[in-house]
Design a protein around this motif. Structure first.
Motif, PDB file in Angstrom:
ATOM      1  N   LEU A 533       0.831  -1.188   0.000  1.00 50.81           N
ATOM      2  CA  LEU A 533       0.000   0.000   0.000  1.00 50.81           C
ATOM      3  C   LEU A 533       0.878   1.254   0.000  1.00 50.81           C
ATOM      4  CD1 LEU A 533      -2.736  -0.979   2.643  1.00 50.81           C
ATOM      5  CD2 LEU A 533      -2.893  -1.128   0.149  1.00 50.81           C
ATOM      6  N   ILE A 534       0.271   2.383  -0.394  1.00 49.30           N
ATOM      7  CA  ILE A 534       0.990   3.660  -0.320  1.00 49.30           C
ATOM      8  C   ILE A 534       1.601   3.798   1.086  1.00 49.30           C
ATOM      9  CG2 ILE A 534       0.695   6.158  -0.340  1.00 49.30           C
ATOM     10  CD1 ILE A 534      -1.620   5.794  -2.254  1.00 49.30           C
ATOM     11  N   PRO A 535       2.883   4.131   1.252  1.00 45.15           N
ATOM     12  CA  PRO A 535       3.825   4.512   0.209  1.00 45.15           C
ATOM     13  C   PRO A 535       4.846   3.427  -0.127  1.00 45.15           C
ATOM     14  CG  PRO A 535       4.594   5.336   2.315  1.00 45.15           C
ATOM     15  CD  PRO A 535       3.386   4.484   2.586  1.00 45.15           C
ATOM     16  N   SER A 536       4.419   2.348  -0.722  1.00 47.31           N
ATOM     17  CA  SER A 536       5.360   1.354  -1.221  1.00 47.31           C
ATOM     18  C   SER A 536       6.258   1.999  -2.265  1.00 47.31           C
ATOM     19  CB  SER A 536       4.606   0.180  -1.846  1.00 47.31           C
ATOM     20  OG  SER A 536       5.486  -0.664  -2.555  1.00 47.31           O
ATOM     21  N   GLY A 537       7.479   1.521  -2.376  1.00 54.77           N
ATOM     22  CA  GLY A 537       8.423   2.173  -3.267  1.00 54.77           C
ATOM     23  C   GLY A 537       8.433   1.674  -4.688  1.00 54.77           C
ATOM     24  N   TRP A 538       7.539   0.764  -5.060  1.00 57.22           N
ATOM     25  CA  TRP A 538       7.639   0.158  -6.386  1.00 57.22           C
ATOM     26  C   TRP A 538       6.803   0.849  -7.449  1.00 57.22           C
ATOM     27  CZ3 TRP A 538      11.143  -2.707  -8.520  1.00 57.22           C
ATOM     28  CH2 TRP A 538      11.992  -3.462  -7.715  1.00 57.22           C
ATOM     29  N   GLY A 539       5.780   1.586  -7.082  1.00 57.12           N
ATOM     30  CA  GLY A 539       4.941   2.219  -8.087  1.00 57.12           C
ATOM     31  C   GLY A 539       4.801   3.706  -7.847  1.00 57.12           C
ATOM     32  N   TRP A 540       4.706   4.465  -8.959  1.00 56.32           N
ATOM     33  CA  TRP A 540       4.318   5.863  -8.821  1.00 56.32           C
ATOM     34  C   TRP A 540       2.895   5.912  -8.281  1.00 56.32           C
ATOM     35  CZ3 TRP A 540       2.469   9.520 -13.221  1.00 56.32           C
ATOM     36  CH2 TRP A 540       2.389  10.823 -12.728  1.00 56.32           C
TER      37      TRP A 540
END
Length: 581
Positions: A533-540
């Motif tokens: 979930l936000i703020p995971s570092g893999w997706g904008w």
């Protein structure tokens, strides 16, 4: 206002029960126009000239038309909606699309074009249009005035004034301003206390793409202007990697397994319909709008052989009739937004590694199987032939991460063979060759003169798994140094994949500044991901909550379809502020 429709329309009255029964929208959804699979237009007339409108276009059909997509184009921008056959409320992207800033031309008309997917029927039930206020801010500090206003890409804006509102004409100030999705400021306007200001907006379709090519260490357009590619990967889309997308909750490891399981349970036709539902939900025109509004000019699209061949037949007789349908869709819609597309071969036939990101894990037989090499060459011939004259295609990435070859020579031989294959079909496009094997740097690749390669770009990937902030930043620095140490080869650099491992926005900014400052092209991995979930570092964009992921082995086809539809970005994702984009 009046409207007229082009020829070829038919009106269909659906007298059965629609999902909207009992709602105010039932009558709207009962009758619709359809186009028999031929692109048609509706022209709206008697609008205010050069004015901005909010335009909503409705489309839905009877429940038996679930999965049918319609593509609407207004002012060169394309949006699509896919009717799910069940919704009883109006949902963007399902039974309507909205153009919040549609603009009429100088004669007060606006053209709506609509079509289905390929030869499939497209539908329109109705539309709603109303004027959109255009806000102009002005500040007066004697004797000057500063005027600011928001602009959109694809339009020109002309600041004008009158000294008396009864004057017949407006007087233009300066040259037209090209919209770029940002606020524009015009200041130091003298005698502002005696003037009335307005901004006139007019359509300015995006300039036609010209075929990109290399010049020294840069990518340039036909005019010789440098085009530095900056963008994102559309990962998890055509190649479903279960770690980063809602592919399956039952443990199926790769795209091939998911497709074969669906084939076994439901048959090929239902399987292909379900996969299309996933694809049209994971990436939509709203996502392309996000990318455009983010200021990016490129997407890298990973594909694999299963997009082009039947899953059970990789000979020429197994070539799919819809092989280019979704790829054409993204290239056309990216072009309408000023976005180039890199076609990236993530999975050759037989696999170039054991990774699941090839589409089918634990294979890696391409290197020693001449038939699979031949069938892969045929696939690249078809792709290069199909896109030969398409200037929105930035280039062809021959093989993604060939990291389990029997030796470096095998990789270079494969590159040289596929280079010649593509050049025979398409002599003009850039060919991208990756150094993503062995040491994963420029030392893995030759001076292109060794093989006679021309109009090529060398691509690296930059990951520092588990690395600290300083290690991640050093990795970016090393990429820049490696490029600079090989500038005598006259080959542009392209960081086709990179991610700064959740180290925060400042770290992403550091890497982008590194690459931008040395003219290195880049596409971050990835536009969206479900690794956390936000703020995971893999997706904008990352999920804001967890919608259900289907169990492909046990759920019904209807459940699988409904679950996948819930993973649209507008429904369940939010922008990840920890990524400094």
């Amino acid at each position: 206002m009046t409207f007229t429709s082009g020829g070829g329309y038919n009106v269909y009255d659906y007298s059965g029960t629609t999902p909207f029964t009992g709602t105010p929208f039932n009558s709207l959804m009962e009758t619709y126009l359809y186009n028999n699979g031929v692109t048609q237009t509706i022209t709206l007339s008697n609008l205010q000239a050069n004015s901005i409108y909010n335009l909503v276009i409705y489309n839905a059909a009877n429940p038996g038309a679930a999965g049918r997509s319609t593509f609407f184009t207004v002012n060169g921008n394309t949006l699509s909606s896919t009717w799910n056959g069940t919704s009883n409320s109006l949902i963007a992207g399902v039974d309507f699309v909205e153009f919040p800033s549609a603009i009429s031309d100088s004669s007060g008309t606006m053209v709506i074009t609509y079509t289905g997917s390929g030869s499939t029927e497209g539908d329109i039930n109705g539309f709603q249009i109303y004027s959109t206020p255009f806000i102009i801010n002005a500040a007066y500090a004697s004797p000057n005035v500063a005027v600011s206003f928001e602009t959109l890409a694809g339009f020109n804006y002309q600041l004008q004034y009158k000294t008396n509102l009864t004057d017949a004409n407006w007087i233009s100030i300066g040259n037209p301003i090209t919209g770029n999705n940002s606020n524009q400021l015009v200041n130091d306007l003298t005698n502002g206390n005696n003037r009335f200001y307005r901004v006139e907006a007019s359509e300015n379709p995006l300039a036609a793409f010209t075929l990109l090519h290399t010049k020294g260490t840069s990518i340039v357009n036909a005019s010789g202007e440098i085009v530095q590619l900056r963008g994102l990967n559309l990962g998890g889309w055509f190649v479903m990697e279960p770690w980063m997308c809602p592919a399956d909750s039952g443990g199926l490891p790769d795209t091939y397994s998911i497709i074969t399981e669906l084939d076994s349970r439901f048959g090929v036709a239902v399987e292909q319909s379900l996969i299309k539902t996933y694809q049209t939900s994971w990436i939509t025109t709203n996502d392309l709008n996000n990318i455009k509004h983010g200021g990016f000019n490129c997407v890298r699209v990973p594909v694999w052989w299963g997009n082009f061949y039947s899953i059970t037949n990789t000979t020429s007789s197994g070539w799919r009739s819809d092989a280019f349908a979704e790829l054409d869709w993204v290239i056309t819609n990216c072009a309408a937004r000023g976005i180039y597309v890199v076609i990236d071969m993530h999975g050759v036939i037989g696999g170039q590694s054991t990774s699941d990101d090839t589409g089918e894990q634990n294979q890696n037989t391409y290197w020693t199987n001449s038939l699979e090499q031949s069938e892969t060459a045929y696939m690249w011939t078809q792709i290069a032939t199909h896109y030969n004259s398409n200037s929105a295609v930035a280039g062809y990435d021959l093989i993604n991460e060939p990291d389990n070859a029997p030796g470096n020579t095998a990789v270079l031989n494969a590159y040289n063979s596929l280079y010649n294959t593509v050049r025979a079909a398409d002599p003009g496009h850039i060919i991208i060759i990756e150094g993503t094997f062995g040491n994963w740097n420029w030392s893995m690749l030759p001076n292109p003169a060794t093989y006679g390669w021309t109009n090529i770009v060398y691509s690296m990937h930059e990951y520092q798994f588990g690395g600290s902030l300083s290690k991640v930043e050093t990795g970016s620095d090393n990429q820049v140094s490696d490029f600079n140490n090989h500038k005598s080869w006259d080959v542009p650099d392209y960081i086709g994949e990179w991610n700064d491992m959740g180290q925060g926005a400042a770290c992403y900014d550091y890497s982008m500044n590194d690459y931008n400052g040395d003219g290195i092209n880049w596409t971050m991995w990835a536009y969206k991901a479900t690794a956390g979930l936000i703020p995971s570092g893999w997706g904008w964009y990352d999920p804001s909550y967890w919608p259900p992921t289907p169990n492909v082995s046990t759920d019904t086809a209807a459940t699988i379809s409904l679950d996948w539809q819930q993973w649209q970005t507008t429904t369940s994702f939010g922008e990840n502020s920890s990524v400094g984009l």
